[in-house]
Design a protein around this motif. Structure first.
Motif, PDB file in Angstrom:
ATOM      1  N   ILE A 252       0.832  -1.203   0.000  1.00 53.91           N
ATOM      2  CA  ILE A 252       0.000   0.000   0.000  1.00 53.91           C
ATOM      3  C   ILE A 252       0.868   1.255   0.000  1.00 53.91           C
ATOM      4  CG2 ILE A 252      -1.670   1.320   1.368  1.00 53.91           C
ATOM      5  CD1 ILE A 252      -2.751  -1.433   2.347  1.00 53.91           C
ATOM      6  N   GLU A 253       1.924   1.252   0.802  1.00 47.71           N
ATOM      7  CA  GLU A 253       2.786   2.428   0.914  1.00 47.71           C
ATOM      8  C   GLU A 253       3.442   2.811  -0.401  1.00 47.71           C
ATOM      9  OE1 GLU A 253       5.637   2.121   4.044  1.00 47.71           O
ATOM     10  OE2 GLU A 253       4.125   2.197   5.648  1.00 47.71           O
ATOM     11  N   ILE A 254       3.814   1.823  -1.221  1.00 46.49           N
ATOM     12  CA  ILE A 254       4.489   2.152  -2.478  1.00 46.49           C
ATOM     13  C   ILE A 254       3.520   2.217  -3.657  1.00 46.49           C
ATOM     14  CG2 ILE A 254       6.646   1.128  -1.655  1.00 46.49           C
ATOM     15  CD1 ILE A 254       6.169  -1.168  -3.640  1.00 46.49           C
ATOM     16  N   GLY A 255       2.229   2.040  -3.399  1.00 46.72           N
ATOM     17  CA  GLY A 255       1.246   2.155  -4.466  1.00 46.72           C
ATOM     18  C   GLY A 255       1.226   0.978  -5.420  1.00 46.72           C
ATOM     19  N   ALA A 256       1.481  -0.231  -4.896  1.00 45.87           N
ATOM     20  CA  ALA A 256       1.532  -1.422  -5.753  1.00 45.87           C
ATOM     21  C   ALA A 256       0.156  -1.949  -6.113  1.00 45.87           C
ATOM     22  CB  ALA A 256       2.331  -2.524  -5.059  1.00 45.87           C
ATOM     23  N   CYS A 257      -0.877  -1.472  -5.430  1.00 49.50           N
ATOM     24  CA  CYS A 257      -2.225  -1.965  -5.691  1.00 49.50           C
ATOM     25  C   CYS A 257      -3.244  -0.981  -5.140  1.00 49.50           C
ATOM     26  CB  CYS A 257      -2.437  -3.338  -5.054  1.00 49.50           C
ATOM     27  SG  CYS A 257      -2.281  -3.311  -3.245  1.00 49.50           S
ATOM     28  N   LYS A 258      -4.481  -1.148  -5.565  1.00 52.72           N
ATOM     29  CA  LYS A 258      -5.591  -0.369  -5.022  1.00 52.72           C
ATOM     30  C   LYS A 258      -6.627  -1.258  -4.343  1.00 52.72           C
ATOM     31  CE  LYS A 258      -5.133   3.365  -8.426  1.00 52.72           C
ATOM     32  NZ  LYS A 258      -5.804   4.120  -9.524  1.00 52.72           N
ATOM     33  N   ILE A 259      -6.432  -2.573  -4.452  1.00 50.82           N
ATOM     34  CA  ILE A 259      -7.338  -3.573  -3.885  1.00 50.82           C
ATOM     35  C   ILE A 259      -6.482  -4.747  -3.413  1.00 50.82           C
ATOM     36  CG2 ILE A 259      -9.233  -5.189  -4.387  1.00 50.82           C
ATOM     37  CD1 ILE A 259     -10.076  -3.275  -6.662  1.00 50.82           C
ATOM     38  N   ILE A 260      -6.918  -5.427  -2.349  1.00 53.56           N
ATOM     39  CA  ILE A 260      -6.213  -6.633  -1.886  1.00 53.56           C
ATOM     40  C   ILE A 260      -7.213  -7.771  -1.730  1.00 53.56           C
ATOM     41  CG2 ILE A 260      -5.035  -7.701   0.092  1.00 53.56           C
ATOM     42  CD1 ILE A 260      -3.408  -5.170   0.381  1.00 53.56           C
ATOM     43  N   ASN A 261      -6.821  -8.932  -2.230  1.00 53.45           N
ATOM     44  CA  ASN A 261      -7.561 -10.179  -2.083  1.00 53.45           C
ATOM     45  C   ASN A 261      -7.013 -10.887  -0.841  1.00 53.45           C
ATOM     46  OD1 ASN A 261      -8.229 -12.924  -2.167  1.00 53.45           O
ATOM     47  ND2 ASN A 261      -7.745 -13.184  -4.328  1.00 53.45           N
ATOM     48  N   ILE A 262      -7.872 -11.174   0.122  1.00 55.68           N
ATOM     49  CA  ILE A 262      -7.445 -11.872   1.339  1.00 55.68           C
ATOM     50  C   ILE A 262      -7.891 -13.328   1.268  1.00 55.68           C
ATOM     51  CG2 ILE A 262      -7.588 -11.984   3.851  1.00 55.68           C
ATOM     52  CD1 ILE A 262      -8.121  -9.010   3.911  1.00 55.68           C
ATOM     53  N   LYS A 263      -6.926 -14.230   1.375  1.00 52.60           N
ATOM     54  CA  LYS A 263      -7.195 -15.668   1.465  1.00 52.60           C
ATOM     55  C   LYS A 263      -6.629 -16.174   2.785  1.00 52.60           C
ATOM     56  CE  LYS A 263      -7.077 -16.555  -3.535  1.00 52.60           C
ATOM     57  NZ  LYS A 263      -6.270 -17.134  -4.643  1.00 52.60           N
ATOM     58  N   VAL A 264      -7.458 -16.821   3.571  1.00 49.55           N
ATOM     59  CA  VAL A 264      -7.044 -17.280   4.898  1.00 49.55           C
ATOM     60  C   VAL A 264      -5.812 -18.178   4.798  1.00 49.55           C
ATOM     61  CG1 VAL A 264      -7.736 -18.570   6.945  1.00 49.55           C
ATOM     62  CG2 VAL A 264      -9.385 -17.092   5.798  1.00 49.55           C
ATOM     63  N   GLY A 265      -5.810 -19.121   3.873  1.00 52.11           N
ATOM     64  CA  GLY A 265      -4.698 -20.045   3.748  1.00 52.11           C
ATOM     65  C   GLY A 265      -3.401 -19.363   3.355  1.00 52.11           C
ATOM     66  N   ARG A 266      -3.487 -18.413   2.459  1.00 50.07           N
ATOM     67  CA  ARG A 266      -2.279 -17.750   1.965  1.00 50.07           C
ATOM     68  C   ARG A 266      -1.586 -16.921   3.038  1.00 50.07           C
ATOM     69  NH1 ARG A 266      -4.348 -13.909  -1.339  1.00 50.07           N
ATOM     70  NH2 ARG A 266      -3.749 -12.286   0.126  1.00 50.07           N
ATOM     71  N   VAL A 267      -2.378 -16.312   3.946  1.00 49.74           N
ATOM     72  CA  VAL A 267      -1.793 -15.400   4.926  1.00 49.74           C
ATOM     73  C   VAL A 267      -1.581 -16.045   6.293  1.00 49.74           C
ATOM     74  CG1 VAL A 267      -2.828 -13.454   3.717  1.00 49.74           C
ATOM     75  CG2 VAL A 267      -3.988 -14.379   5.730  1.00 49.74           C
ATOM     76  N   GLY A 268      -1.940 -17.319   6.439  1.00 53.00           N
ATOM     77  CA  GLY A 268      -1.612 -18.028   7.671  1.00 53.00           C
ATOM     78  C   GLY A 268      -2.701 -18.091   8.714  1.00 53.00           C
ATOM     79  N   GLY A 269      -3.929 -17.687   8.359  1.00 53.33           N
ATOM     80  CA  GLY A 269      -5.010 -17.861   9.308  1.00 53.33           C
ATOM     81  C   GLY A 269      -5.971 -16.695   9.384  1.00 53.33           C
ATOM     82  N   ILE A 270      -6.994 -16.873  10.203  1.00 55.32           N
ATOM     83  CA  ILE A 270      -8.033 -15.864  10.367  1.00 55.32           C
ATOM     84  C   ILE A 270      -7.500 -14.637  11.093  1.00 55.32           C
ATOM     85  CG2 ILE A 270     -10.200 -15.383  11.589  1.00 55.32           C
ATOM     86  CD1 ILE A 270     -11.059 -18.254  10.919  1.00 55.32           C
ATOM     87  N   THR A 271      -6.660 -14.833  12.092  1.00 54.57           N
ATOM     88  CA  THR A 271      -6.129 -13.690  12.846  1.00 54.57           C
ATOM     89  C   THR A 271      -5.343 -12.752  11.952  1.00 54.57           C
ATOM     90  OG1 THR A 271      -6.080 -14.941  14.921  1.00 54.57           O
ATOM     91  CG2 THR A 271      -4.635 -13.017  14.758  1.00 54.57           C
ATOM     92  N   GLU A 272      -4.469 -13.290  11.110  1.00 57.13           N
ATOM     93  CA  GLU A 272      -3.695 -12.443  10.193  1.00 57.13           C
ATOM     94  C   GLU A 272      -4.610 -11.823   9.147  1.00 57.13           C
ATOM     95  OE1 GLU A 272       0.077 -10.704   9.308  1.00 57.13           O
ATOM     96  OE2 GLU A 272      -0.632 -11.931  10.989  1.00 57.13           O
TER      97      GLU A 272
END
Length: 378
Positions: A252-272
């Protein structure tokens, strides 16, 4: 919270039809179910890893190994009072996010059942229904793709996502727009199939008035995505590049995207996932919940996640019959009305297990007794 036993089950579940992306074709789901037992309740989680390391470095086999050798043994050494503690508990084990996620999912489900609340409520969900879209793989012909899009539009799905790759991009997107006009919410998912050498081609995608282009460049990149976003009006969405809240912050800080797809498995769980959601909400970055061809258990966890406030874009959590002749849950996930799925209100993840089907599909099981070292407090 009380956890007495963990059970792993590995099963193979055929898809109704092959699903093709830029990195290959999937004909069946190779699934690990994790069951966490405690206090007379059973929590359930589903691994989203594939049998081959093409989406990321993990496979179903590595997930089973990491659970067996490292993650489950750690539960024997550390007391747990709340599922939010799991992610820091596993921080010394690098990556292997899908393995971490499936165990944490089971514990979140167990916690919500032990405390008598729905999984959505336990994680802070605010919605009683979610908007859903559908993901369409690379089809044998453009005509077949257009036919499928038409069917999903008739079912009322609120977003149409089509997979693209070099030589399968301009033509299929053009055909969809020519047939249905600009009124349908359309996005393209490249699964890292392009580089900046394809800049002129990627600029041509602007003509299709897309909601977003998902992960067009390398799976581990944010730098080149920032360069690409700076010359495109169409929002870029990052998927494979985001494994943590820190990854999201930097992107977000470097402007690499305007939207993020969140997948529980990819990021390591519900808390993350919740941390990424909260950061994106603070930064006015909309998020949505991506899919990994989940069976019913994983699909139910996605429904709970998508009930969080900043999931403002329809996700990939389509009905069970999109991919499977029969699902491993009762009732199967269905649209409550065109384009919407109800968020369960009963305790836990909100469905019963189809044990008859699971028993037919399971080919490997293992149990672990945890006993007395875990805290019995909520």
């Amino acid at each position: 919270m009380k956890i007495d036993k963990i059970k792993l089950q590995r099963l193979k579940m055929p898809l109704k039809a092959p699903f093709e992306t830029s990195f290959g074709k999937v004909v069946e789901r190779d699934i690990i179910l994790v069951r966490a037992f405690g206090g007379g309740e059973v929590g359930i989680g589903e691994s989203v890893a594939m049998p081959f390391p093409v989406y990321n470095e993990e496979t179903t086999g590595t997930v089973f190994y990491i659970l067996d050798e490292f993650l489950i043994p750690k539960l024997m050494d550390i007391e747990i009072q709340h599922p939010d503690e799991i992610s820091s508990m596993f921080s010394s084990i690098r990556r292997n996010n899908m393995a971490k996620a499936v165990l944490e999912m089971a514990i979140w489900d167990l916690y919500s059942k032990q405390t008598g609340q729905s999984l959505s409520s336990a994680i802070g969900g605010t919605r009683d229904e979610i908007e859903v879209g559908v993901s369409i793989g690379i089809e044998p012909t453009v005509e077949k793709l257009v036919e499928k899009v038409e069917g999903f539009i008739e079912e009322g799905y609120r977003k149409i996502k089509v997979k693209i790759k070099p030589s399968w991009d301009i033509k299929p997107l053009s055909a969809i727009r020519n047939r249905f006009g600009d009124s349908i919410p359309l996005m393209a998912d490249a699964n890292s199939a392009y580089t900046l050498k394809d800049l002129n081609l990627l600029k041509q995608l602007e003509q299709f008035n897309l909601m977003m282009i998902e992960q067009p460049l390398a799976h581990d990149d944010i730098i080149d995505h920032a360069k690409l976003q700076s010359v495109l009006t169409t929002p870029l969405c990052l998927d494979e590049s985001i494994h943590s809240v820190e990854d999201a912050r930097k992107a977000i800080e470097i402007g690499a995207c305007k939207i993020i797809n969140i997948k529980v498995g990819r990021v390591g769980g519900i808390t993350e996932s919740k941390k990424i959601h909260d950061l994106c909400e603070e930064q006015n970055i909309p998020v949505w919940c991506g899919g990994m061809l989940e069976a019913g258990v994983g699909r139910a966890h996605n429904i709970a996640l998508a009930s969080l406030r900043n999931f403002t874009i329809p996700g990939d959590t389509s009905a069970s019959n999109r991919y499977f002749e029969e699902d491993i849950i009762f009732p199967e996930v269905k649209l409550m009305k065109p384009g919407y799925i109800k968020v369960p209100t009963q305790s836990g993840f909100g469905f019963d297990l189809n044990e008859g089907l699971i028993s037919k599909l399971v080919y490997l099981e293992k149990e672990y007794k945890l006993c007395s070292k875990l805290s019995k407090k909520y």
